[in-house]
Design an enzyme around this catalytic site. Sequence first.
Site, PDB file in Angstrom:
ATOM      1  CB  SER A   1      59.149  11.334  38.440  1.00 46.43           C
ATOM      2  OG  SER A   1      60.565  11.468  39.169  1.00 46.43           O
TER       3      SER A   1
ATOM      4  CB  CYS B   1      54.554  11.667  30.142  1.00 43.36           C
ATOM      5  SG  CYS B   1      54.870  11.977  28.295  1.00 43.36           S
TER       6      CYS B   1
HETATM    7  P1  NAD Z   1      62.459   8.848  37.265  1.00 42.03           P
HETATM    8  O1  NAD Z   1      62.012  10.246  37.678  1.00 42.03           O
HETATM    9  O2  NAD Z   1      62.418   7.818  38.185  1.00 42.03           O
HETATM   10  O3  NAD Z   1      63.680   8.575  36.491  1.00 42.03           O
HETATM   11  C1  NAD Z   1      64.183   9.439  35.338  1.00 42.03           C
HETATM   12  C2  NAD Z   1      65.565   9.431  34.946  1.00 42.03           C
HETATM   13  O4  NAD Z   1      66.153  10.162  36.398  1.00 42.03           O
HETATM   14  C3  NAD Z   1      66.357   7.998  35.105  1.00 42.03           C
HETATM   15  O5  NAD Z   1      67.258   7.949  34.068  1.00 42.03           O
HETATM   16  C4  NAD Z   1      66.769   7.904  36.452  1.00 42.03           C
HETATM   17  O6  NAD Z   1      67.873   6.965  36.458  1.00 42.03           O
HETATM   18  C5  NAD Z   1      67.093   8.964  36.777  1.00 42.03           C
HETATM   19  N1  NAD Z   1      67.015   9.296  38.452  1.00 42.03           N
HETATM   20  C6  NAD Z   1      66.140   8.559  39.366  1.00 42.03           C
HETATM   21  N2  NAD Z   1      66.267   9.063  40.602  1.00 42.03           N
HETATM   22  C7  NAD Z   1      67.039   9.894  40.426  1.00 42.03           C
HETATM   23  C8  NAD Z   1      67.710  10.836  41.670  1.00 42.03           C
HETATM   24  N3  NAD Z   1      67.316  10.555  42.934  1.00 42.03           N
HETATM   25  N4  NAD Z   1      68.594  11.570  41.350  1.00 42.03           N
HETATM   26  C9  NAD Z   1      69.235  11.671  40.194  1.00 42.03           C
HETATM   27  N5  NAD Z   1      68.668  11.107  39.078  1.00 42.03           N
HETATM   28  C10 NAD Z   1      67.683  10.009  39.240  1.00 42.03           C
HETATM   29  O7  NAD Z   1      61.435   8.474  36.062  1.00 42.03           O
HETATM   30  P2  NAD Z   1      60.951   7.108  35.394  1.00 42.03           P
HETATM   31  O8  NAD Z   1      60.247   6.338  36.564  1.00 42.03           O
HETATM   32  O9  NAD Z   1      61.932   6.451  34.633  1.00 42.03           O
HETATM   33  O10 NAD Z   1      59.861   7.739  34.472  1.00 42.03           O
HETATM   34  C11 NAD Z   1      58.555   8.035  34.616  1.00 42.03           C
HETATM   35  C12 NAD Z   1      58.390   9.361  34.882  1.00 42.03           C
HETATM   36  O11 NAD Z   1      58.882  10.212  33.812  1.00 42.03           O
HETATM   37  C13 NAD Z   1      56.803   9.857  35.252  1.00 42.03           C
HETATM   38  O12 NAD Z   1      56.859  10.822  36.161  1.00 42.03           O
HETATM   39  C14 NAD Z   1      56.506  10.270  33.639  1.00 42.03           C
HETATM   40  O13 NAD Z   1      55.268  11.279  33.920  1.00 42.03           O
HETATM   41  C15 NAD Z   1      57.655  11.095  33.414  1.00 42.03           C
HETATM   42  N6  NAD Z   1      57.776  11.327  32.007  1.00 42.03           N
HETATM   43  C16 NAD Z   1      57.523  12.547  31.375  1.00 42.03           C
HETATM   44  C17 NAD Z   1      57.643  12.912  30.243  1.00 42.03           C
HETATM   45  C18 NAD Z   1      57.285  14.188  29.663  1.00 42.03           C
HETATM   46  O14 NAD Z   1      57.382  14.435  28.546  1.00 42.03           O
HETATM   47  N7  NAD Z   1      57.007  15.045  30.406  1.00 42.03           N
HETATM   48  C19 NAD Z   1      57.991  11.849  29.062  1.00 42.03           C
HETATM   49  C20 NAD Z   1      58.334  10.508  29.709  1.00 42.03           C
HETATM   50  C21 NAD Z   1      58.206  10.132  31.024  1.00 42.03           C
END
Ligand code: NAD
Length: 502
Positions: free
Chosen positions: A231, A286
Site C-alpha cells: 500500500s 493493483c
Molecule cells: P501492505 O502495505 O499492508 O503490506 C505489504 C507488505 O508490507 C507486507 O509484506 C507487510 O507485511 C508489510 N507491512 C505491512 N504493514 C507494515 C508496516 N507498518 N511497516 C512495515 N511493513 C509493513 O499491502 P497489502 O495489503 O499486503 O497489499 C495490498 C496493497 O498492495 C494495495 O495497496 C495494492 O495496490 C498494493 N499493490 C501494489 C502493486 C503495484 O504494483 N503497485 C502490486 C500489488 C499490490
Amino acid sequence: MTTTTPPTIGHWINGQAHPGSNDRRGDVTNPATGQVTGQVVLAGAADVDAAVGSAKKAAAGWAATSVSARTQVVFRFRELLNERKGELAEIITAEHGKVHSDALGEVARGQEVVEFACGIPHLLKGSNSPQVSTGVDVHSLRQPLGVVGIISPFNFPAMVPMWFFPIAIAAGNAVVLKPSEKDPSAAIWMARLWQEAGLPDGVFTVLQGDKIAVDGLLDHPDVASISFVGSTPIAEYVYERASRAGKRVQALGGAKNHMVVLPDADLDLAADAAVSAGYGSAGERCMAISVVVAVGDTGDALVDKIAERTATLRIGEGTRDADMGPLVTRVHRDKVASYVDAGEAEGATLVVDGRQVEADGASDGFWLGPTLFDHVQPTMSVYTDEIFGPVLSVVRAGTYQEALDLVNANRYGNGVAIFTSNGGAARAFEQDVEVGMIGVNVPIPVPMAYYSFGGWKSSLFGDTHAHGVEGVHFFTRGKVVTTRWPDPSTVGGLELAFPKNS
Ligand code: NAD
C-alpha cells in the site's frame, strides 16, 4: 470433539526450514471457510540476522558462478514451475481465496519473468568502444549488488515476488524474500523448488514476519537493495527509511485505476472489460479497474450493461466453479463493506449491492459480492480511497477533457484504460495522461516481462520499475573500464595535464 493445532509455517534459511527464534505467531486463514489453517512464524531481530547472514555467505560464491551455470539453474526452475504450477495455484487459492483459474494466471505471469531471466547472458552484456583515444579502449560491465531484499503484498503471493527474484538471482545476487504474513506458504513452496532446481543453499531465503522483519531488512547494513510492493503509506515509509540507510530502493504502492469510455466506444466490449477488470480476483489487484469514467451520453447504457453482466457472476469457493472468490481476511472484508455503507451515505446511487451475497461456500467465508455505484462524485470516499475490493464506481464526465483532468488530478498513477474506436483520441490520451501503464481497449495493461511494470505519482517511489531491462539495471551496478596496453614500440613519459583524447 478433538481440536488439532494448525501447522506452523516457518522461515527458509540456508536451504532448510527454520522454526524461528521466538514464539510470535500470526494466524493464516482459508478465506473461503474462515478457518485458521496455519500459524506463520513472525521474525525477530535474531531471525533477520540469521537470514541475511546466510544470504551474505552464499552471495559471493553465487556471484562468482559462471553466467552459463546460473542460467541453467534458472532454466530448471522454469521447467519445474511449469510442470507443477497446479500445486502452487492450489496453495494460492487456499490462503488468498482467488479462484483456481485466476491463481494459475498469476503463476503464468510470474513464469514469464523467469523466462525473461533465462536470457540474462544477453541482458548482462556490456559495451566496448575500441580506440576511443590513440591506443585506448573502453568497455563496460555490470555486477550483482550482493544481498537484495524483496517485501511483497498479499494479493499476488507468487507473481509479485517473481517480478523480482528471477532477475535478481540470474544476475548473481542472493535474495531475502519477506512475503505477506497473510499468505506465506507460496514463498516456501518456491524456495523448495529453487533447491530442487540446483540453486545453492542461502541464495534464496524466505523470512516470514511483519513490521519487525521489514524494519530489520530496511536497516540491515548487509542488505544492498529493497524491492517493495504494497500500500502507498507503507511504500512511502519503506522508501524513506531504506534510502536513508543508503540502499537502492524501488517501492511500488497503491492504485486507483480509471477506465475512460468515450461515446464512440463499443459499449458491450467496455462493459465486459469493466466487469472482468473490476471484479476479477475480488478487486484485490493493483491493476483492477475501480472507476469507470463514462463520457458524454454513454452513462445510462453503460451502467445497465455492467449491471446485467454483474448479475451473472458466480461467487464462491475458489476450488469450485466460481468466477469470484472471497476477500482475503474478515477484517478486510468488513473494511470494504464499510465503503459501501459510506458511498450510500454520501449520496452515490447504489446500483448493485454486494453486501447480501449468496456465495457457493461456507457461511464463515469472507464474502462480499460485486458492488456497483453510479453518479459517484470525486469528493466521495469510494472515489478518493483505494478500496481494494469488488466495488466499481461510475463517474460521469461531460467531455474527454473533463475525463482526462479527473484522471490526472488523482494522486495515483498506476494503470488506466481508454475505450474508444477513435485512434486520434487514443493517441492523444496516451500522450497526455499522467499514468505509468496505459491500455487502449485493454482494461488491465500489465506489461509483458520484457517491458517494465510500474506506476507514476503515489503508485511508485524510486525511479526504477519492476522487471524488463529496468529490473536488470536495478539488480546490478555498472562499471566502465578505460584500458591502455603499452605498445612496446612507443615510449612513455610524464603528462600532468588533465587527460584529453587524441
Ligand atoms: P501492505 O502495505 O499492508 O503490506 C505489504 C507488505 O508490507 C507486507 O509484506 C507487510 O507485511 C508489510 N507491512 C505491512 N504493514 C507494515 C508496516 N507498518 N511497516 C512495515 N511493513 C509493513 O499491502 P497489502 O495489503 O499486503 O497489499 C495490498 C496493497 O498492495 C494495495 O495497496 C495494492 O495496490 C498494493 N499493490 C501494489 C502493486 C503495484 O504494483 N503497485 C502490486 C500489488 C499490490
